[in-house]
Enzyme design. Structure first.
Site, PDB file in Angstrom:
ATOM      1  N   ASP A  78       0.843  -1.199   0.000  1.00 54.50           N
ATOM      2  CA  ASP A  78       0.000   0.000   0.000  1.00 54.50           C
ATOM      3  C   ASP A  78       0.876   1.246   0.000  1.00 54.50           C
ATOM      4  OD1 ASP A  78       0.707  -0.674   2.722  1.00 54.50           O
ATOM      5  OD2 ASP A  78      -0.741   0.819   3.403  1.00 54.50           O
ATOM      6  N   GLU A 143       0.069  -0.809   5.960  1.00 57.34           N
ATOM      7  CA  GLU A 143       1.122  -0.142   6.724  1.00 57.34           C
ATOM      8  C   GLU A 143       0.952   1.366   6.718  1.00 57.34           C
ATOM      9  OE1 GLU A 143       5.044   1.499   7.845  1.00 57.34           O
ATOM     10  OE2 GLU A 143       3.877   1.868   6.046  1.00 57.34           O
TER      11      GLU A 143
END
Length: 397
Positions: A78, A143
């Site tokens: 991500d 994250e």
């Protein structure tokens, strides 16, 4: 065989960048990674985790099994939002190369690290055959988000299935200036909280009839900022507390507010535990609440609430000579630089991994992470791949 294996880190990274995986969206990045590593024999799982009030997150756990020690490579696909797309010199999901630099969101944070590690494993297999042990990829899509449905739960999920690890490398962009500058062997802890001061609203011309909450807040904030909490330790820089916002919500210049709210974050070293530091902060506020310099004529203490935010991150330090020596020697052999072992910077998912095995962090140069025109030198992708490849050979030997 070479045509099947993903040995080119630049090609791997371009594939990942072209997946718009802005957190919490998977964006095709995990699917691309899945397809990339399957020819090497990785067994892949993609569990989805959920929690109330947060988006569902898809994650990836892949293992290439062998007889011997088990090394985990951890990271995330991500990325943060692109910001003003019109300000980018090259499309943020285009993976275009210009003057030796590949542009794209996630180039260094941290699709680049993943691309290089995958290439390193592929090259190792082509050169040496099967690993003398096991390698796993623990990759989250959370994250850059709240980090609730990502690495923490993925580790728990894998451990319940019987997975154990001997060591882990997190591929975050750890180098401040040049590839080979630093290996991160720990992180300071992090906590956040809110302070709310309760006063009494009144007219600015008649302060004796009111209790200005701003005066109370200034007193409390000063107590948190001075004196310093410590001077640092041999392994960690000094603890620092930063007030990140002070809000009153008062639109009238002639009205004294009855309420003021401040938020702060504190990054702390191994002088403190979560519990001892929370107690120190509470004690500072309680002592300051009795001060009257800014509240003349007031005998009552400043009325305040202290509310800790969820999930503080404890400080940790990795002491594992085999792991740090092998990675440090690989960096020095490829780059000619002896990397500094450091604990600087913010938090990472290493804070979760430390509870399962020794963990260090090493990746690309992080100067452009989260910025417009995030980019990486194509030459650095090759260098990092060579470092990872040498590390695999040394560590498994």
């Amino acid at each position: 065989m070479s045509t099947q294996f993903p040995t080119d880190p630049a090609a791997n990274l371009a594939t990942l960048i072209r997946c718009p995986s802005v957190t919490p969206a998977e964006g095709g990045a995990l699917s691309a990674l899945h397809e990339m590593i399957s020819p090497m024999g990785f067994a892949v799982d993609r569990p989805v985790f959920s929690a109330d009030g947060t988006p569902d997150i898809e994650n990836l756990y892949a293992r290439l099994s062998g007889n011997g020690p088990h090394l985990m490579f951890a990271g995330h696909t991500d990325v943060v939002p692109v910001g003003d797309e019109a300000a980018w010199t090259h499309p943020p999901f285009g993976a275009e190369i210009h003057d030796g630099m590949m542009y794209g969101r996630g180039a260094v944070d941290m699709k680049g690290g993943i691309a290089c590690f995958v290439a390193a494993v592929a090259r190792h297999l082509e050169k040496n055959g099967p690993l003398k042990g096991s390698v796993s990829l623990l990759i989250t899509g959370d994250e850059e988000g709240p980090a609730i449905n990502g690495t923490d739960k993925l580790l728990e999920w894998a451990a319940k299935r019987g997975e154990t690890w001997d060591a882990s490398v997190v591929g975050e962009p750890t180098n401040p200036n040049t590839l080979g500058d630093a290996i991160k062997i720990g992180r300071r802890g992090s906590m956040s909280a809110d302070i709310v001061v309760h006063g009494r609203q009144g007219h600015a011309a008649y302060p004796h009839l009111a209790d200005n909450a701003v005066r109370g807040m200034v007193t409390l904030v000063e107590a948190l900022l001075h004196p310093a909490f410590d001077e640092g330790t041999g392994d960690f820089q000094a603890t620092n507390l930063e007030v990140t916002t002070i809000d009153v919500g008062n639109p009238a210049l002639n009205v004294l507010p009855a309420r003021a709210k401040a938020s702060f974050n504190i990054r702390f070293n191994d002088t403190w535990s979560v519990e001892t530091l929370q107690a120190e902060i509470r004690n500072r506020l309680e002592r300051a609440a009795g001060r009257t310099e800014l509240r003349p004529g007031r005998e009552e203490k400043i009325a305040f609430d202290l509310v800790w935010r969820d999930r503080p991150s404890p400080v940790f330090l990795t002491r594992n000579e085999k792991l740090t020596a092998a990675l440090g020697a690989s960096v020095e052999a490829v780059t000619g630089r002896k990397p500094q072992l450091t604990t600087s910077g913010g938090t990472s998912d290493g804070r979760f991994i430390k509870d399962y095995c020794p963990v260090v962090e090493f990746g690309l140069v992080g100067q452009t992470m989260h910025m417009v025109d995030e980019r990486v030198a194509v030459a650095d992708l090759e260098t990092l791949t060579q470092i990872y490849q040498r590390f695999l050979e040394d560590w498994f030997s």
